[in-house]
Design a protein around this motif. Structure first.
Motif, mmCIF file in Angstrom:
data_model
loop_
_atom_site.group_PDB
_atom_site.id
_atom_site.type_symbol
_atom_site.label_atom_id
_atom_site.label_comp_id
_atom_site.label_asym_id
_atom_site.label_seq_id
_atom_site.Cartn_x
_atom_site.Cartn_y
_atom_site.Cartn_z
ATOM 1 N N LEU A 82 0.812 -1.217 0.000
ATOM 2 C CA LEU A 82 0.000 0.000 0.000
ATOM 3 C C LEU A 82 0.848 1.271 0.000
ATOM 4 O O LEU A 82 0.365 2.343 -0.381
ATOM 5 N N SER A 83 2.107 1.162 0.424
ATOM 6 C CA SER A 83 2.952 2.355 0.502
ATOM 7 C C SER A 83 3.625 2.693 -0.828
ATOM 8 O O SER A 83 4.198 3.772 -0.964
ATOM 9 N N THR A 84 3.567 1.782 -1.801
ATOM 10 C CA THR A 84 4.261 2.008 -3.068
ATOM 11 C C THR A 84 3.750 3.252 -3.776
ATOM 12 O O THR A 84 4.539 4.072 -4.289
ATOM 13 N N ALA A 85 2.443 3.434 -3.810
ATOM 14 C CA ALA A 85 1.877 4.600 -4.488
ATOM 15 C C ALA A 85 2.300 5.892 -3.799
ATOM 16 O O ALA A 85 2.585 6.900 -4.456
ATOM 17 N N PHE A 86 2.371 5.873 -2.476
ATOM 18 C CA PHE A 86 2.803 7.055 -1.734
ATOM 19 C C PHE A 86 4.261 7.378 -2.040
ATOM 20 O O PHE A 86 4.630 8.548 -2.213
ATOM 21 N N ALA A 87 5.104 6.348 -2.107
ATOM 22 C CA ALA A 87 6.516 6.562 -2.435
ATOM 23 C C ALA A 87 6.658 7.178 -3.820
ATOM 24 O O ALA A 87 7.482 8.066 -4.043
ATOM 25 N N ARG A 88 5.840 6.725 -4.758
ATOM 26 C CA ARG A 88 5.916 7.269 -6.113
ATOM 27 C C ARG A 88 5.508 8.740 -6.152
ATOM 28 O O ARG A 88 6.100 9.528 -6.890
ATOM 29 N N ARG A 89 4.509 9.097 -5.353
ATOM 30 C CA ARG A 89 4.113 10.512 -5.310
ATOM 31 C C ARG A 89 5.238 11.365 -4.736
ATOM 32 O O ARG A 89 5.485 12.486 -5.200
ATOM 33 N N GLN A 90 5.927 10.822 -3.729
ATOM 34 C CA GLN A 90 7.064 11.557 -3.171
ATOM 35 C C GLN A 90 8.175 11.726 -4.204
ATOM 36 O O GLN A 90 8.790 12.795 -4.298
ATOM 37 N N ILE A 91 8.444 10.678 -4.973
ATOM 38 C CA ILE A 91 9.467 10.768 -6.023
ATOM 39 C C ILE A 91 9.046 11.778 -7.082
ATOM 40 O O ILE A 91 9.865 12.572 -7.576
ATOM 41 N N ASP A 92 7.768 11.768 -7.456
ATOM 42 C CA ASP A 92 7.274 12.739 -8.443
ATOM 43 C C ASP A 92 7.546 14.167 -7.991
ATOM 44 O O ASP A 92 7.906 15.037 -8.803
ATOM 45 N N ASP A 93 7.373 14.431 -6.701
ATOM 46 C CA ASP A 93 7.466 15.795 -6.186
ATOM 47 C C ASP A 93 8.870 16.207 -5.779
ATOM 48 O O ASP A 93 9.118 17.395 -5.512
ATOM 49 N N CYS A 94 9.805 15.246 -5.697
ATOM 50 C CA CYS A 94 11.143 15.584 -5.198
ATOM 51 C C CYS A 94 12.003 16.205 -6.297
ATOM 52 O O CYS A 94 11.717 16.107 -7.490
ATOM 53 N N ASP A 95 13.091 16.856 -5.855
ATOM 54 C CA ASP A 95 14.074 17.424 -6.786
ATOM 55 C C ASP A 95 15.204 16.442 -7.080
ATOM 56 O O ASP A 95 15.718 16.393 -8.201
ATOM 57 N N TYR A 96 15.602 15.683 -6.064
ATOM 58 C CA TYR A 96 16.707 14.736 -6.201
ATOM 59 C C TYR A 96 16.352 13.434 -5.487
ATOM 60 O O TYR A 96 15.569 13.429 -4.540
ATOM 61 N N VAL A 97 16.963 12.334 -5.957
ATOM 62 C CA VAL A 97 16.793 11.028 -5.331
ATOM 63 C C VAL A 97 18.152 10.556 -4.815
ATOM 64 O O VAL A 97 19.151 10.592 -5.555
ATOM 65 N N VAL A 98 18.199 10.141 -3.546
ATOM 66 C CA VAL A 98 19.418 9.618 -2.932
ATOM 67 C C VAL A 98 19.189 8.164 -2.564
ATOM 68 O O VAL A 98 18.239 7.846 -1.841
ATOM 69 N N LEU A 99 20.031 7.264 -3.078
ATOM 70 C CA LEU A 99 19.982 5.859 -2.704
ATOM 71 C C LEU A 99 21.108 5.573 -1.719
ATOM 72 O O LEU A 99 22.261 5.957 -1.966
ATOM 73 N N LEU A 100 20.763 4.929 -0.617
ATOM 74 C CA LEU A 100 21.729 4.606 0.431
ATOM 75 C C LEU A 100 21.775 3.091 0.565
ATOM 76 O O LEU A 100 20.842 2.469 1.054
ATOM 77 N N LEU A 101 22.868 2.487 0.092
ATOM 78 C CA LEU A 101 22.962 1.030 0.012
ATOM 79 C C LEU A 101 24.011 0.508 0.982
ATOM 80 O O LEU A 101 25.166 0.938 0.950
ATOM 81 N N GLY A 102 23.582 -0.412 1.845
ATOM 82 C CA GLY A 102 24.510 -1.005 2.807
ATOM 83 C C GLY A 102 24.940 -2.382 2.378
ATOM 84 O O GLY A 102 25.813 -2.551 1.530
ATOM 85 N N SER A 103 24.287 -3.431 2.974
ATOM 86 C CA SER A 103 24.670 -4.801 2.645
ATOM 87 C C SER A 103 23.459 -5.725 2.545
ATOM 88 O O SER A 103 23.606 -6.932 2.613
ATOM 89 N N GLN A 104 22.266 -5.143 2.402
ATOM 90 C CA GLN A 104 21.060 -5.950 2.232
ATOM 91 C C GLN A 104 20.277 -5.493 1.003
ATOM 92 O O GLN A 104 20.285 -4.310 0.661
#
Length: 342
Positions: A44-66
């Motif tokens: 259910l949160s996927t659509a909300f995440a997409r709206r946030q991405i639509d509205d953002c200026d930049y995307v930051v991915l933070l990758l550890g070990s999982q």
């Protein structure tokens, strides 16, 4: 000064990245960014995440070990957010742990299939994202964010967000800048003030010394080396020139130089590690790379050629540079040949 802010969507694998996420968020807030993102994902949160991405200026991915939590399709939520951000052509930067296997076992995927998915996703990011930076500790992460996020603003300028009450300040600042531009035109007799025009031109066979880092592998272990290297300007132009025959994004300066250093760095590594059998992750010093780019511009070998649909700065070899590539003047100094595709 105008109070402009930028909205950043942060995507991580899950709760095991909480310390890193906290450092990233606090650092971004201190730099004037608004940070968004979801730590707990559900279908259910996927659509909300997409709206946030639509509205953002930049995307930051933070990758550890999982690889992180997976959707019903078996694709991780972080992976899905990455794919969606790419389709929306969002400017993206990745901060990934330099040695995921060295992290505590509790921070790694327990299932072999998830570990394999993580490795594939990590390789995908390294291949497809222009801005990828590694860190070892929380302090390294903070420094990497502080150093690289301002460069993101320069490489991928966006409108951002301005407080409504500051719109008059925006108009005032525009008028002040217009007045400064007019003054510079009158004083310098040219359309823009370019501090690099003061650079002296160099000869093709003049040497340039720079630093780069790489991982050298010996006896099953690796060590990060800092290496001083010297090339002539003819050699540097033979490495870079053909890449920019057509208008090409600025990121290919570092891509091509790092490719060359990866392919030739074993000789440099063996000066310190005689039994080294391979090198990887070569990365030229960013200030040296900037000097190379500006010096080639000053020598009229390359020139800016506008921006592409993603607002990336494009560069192109000049007619003078093309003649140099077509002549035999570089032949004695050619050090590497690249495929022209990119």
């Amino acid at each position: 000064m105008l109070d402009k802010r930028y909205q950043v969507f942060i995507s991580t694998s899950g709760s095991e990245m909480q310390p890193e996420r906290m450092v990233l968020t606090q650092t971004l807030v201190g730099m004037g960014f608004f940070s968004w993102g979801l730590e707990q994902r559900t279908p259910l949160s996927t659509a909300f995440a997409r709206r946030q991405i639509d509205d953002c200026d930049y995307v930051v991915l933070l990758l550890g070990s999982q690889y992180g939590e997976q959707s019903v399709s078996g694709v991780g939520y972080m992976h899905l957010e990455y794919i969606y951000a790419v389709t929306k052509q969002k400017p993206m930067i990745v901060f990934m742990h330099e040695d995921p296997d060295s992290r505590d076992a509790s921070l790694q995927d327990a299932k072999p299939e998830l570990r394999e998915k993580f490795k594939e996703f990590r390789r995908l990011l390294q291949q497809e994202v222009d801005q990828v930076f590694c860190y070892r500790s929380l302090r390294d992460l903070e420094l990497a964010v502080r150093f690289n996020m301002p460069q993101m603003l320069e490489r991928y300028p966006v409108v951002g967000w301005v407080r409504p009450q500051n719109t008059q300040a925006l108009h005032d600042e525009i008028e002040q800048l217009q007045a400064k531009v007019a003054q510079l035109k009158n004083e310098l007799g040219k359309t823009e003030a370019d501090p690099f025009l003061s650079l002296p031109k160099v000869s093709m066979h003049e040497a340039f010394q720079f630093e780069y880092r790489m991982h050298a592998y010996q006896d099953g272990n690796f060590k990060e080396l800092k290496v001083q290297k010297q090339l002539t300007w003819a050699q540097l132009f033979s490495i870079l020139g053909s890449t920019f025959i057509h208008p090409t994004p600025e990121e290919y300066f570092s891509k091509r130089m790092n490719e060359y250093l990866n392919d030739t760095g074993l000789t440099d590594a063996r000066r310190e590690m005689p039994r080294a059998h391979a090198v990887a992750r070569a990365q030229i010093n960013i200030r040296a790379l900037h000097t190379i780019k500006m010096q080639m511009r000053q020598n009229d070998w390359i020139v800016q050629a506008g921006r592409d649909e993603r607002q990336r700065m494009l560069w192109q070899t000049t007619a003078k540079g093309q003649k140099l590539l077509d002549s035999n003047l570089l032949d004695n100094d050619r050090v590497f040949q690249y495929k022209s595709t990119h």
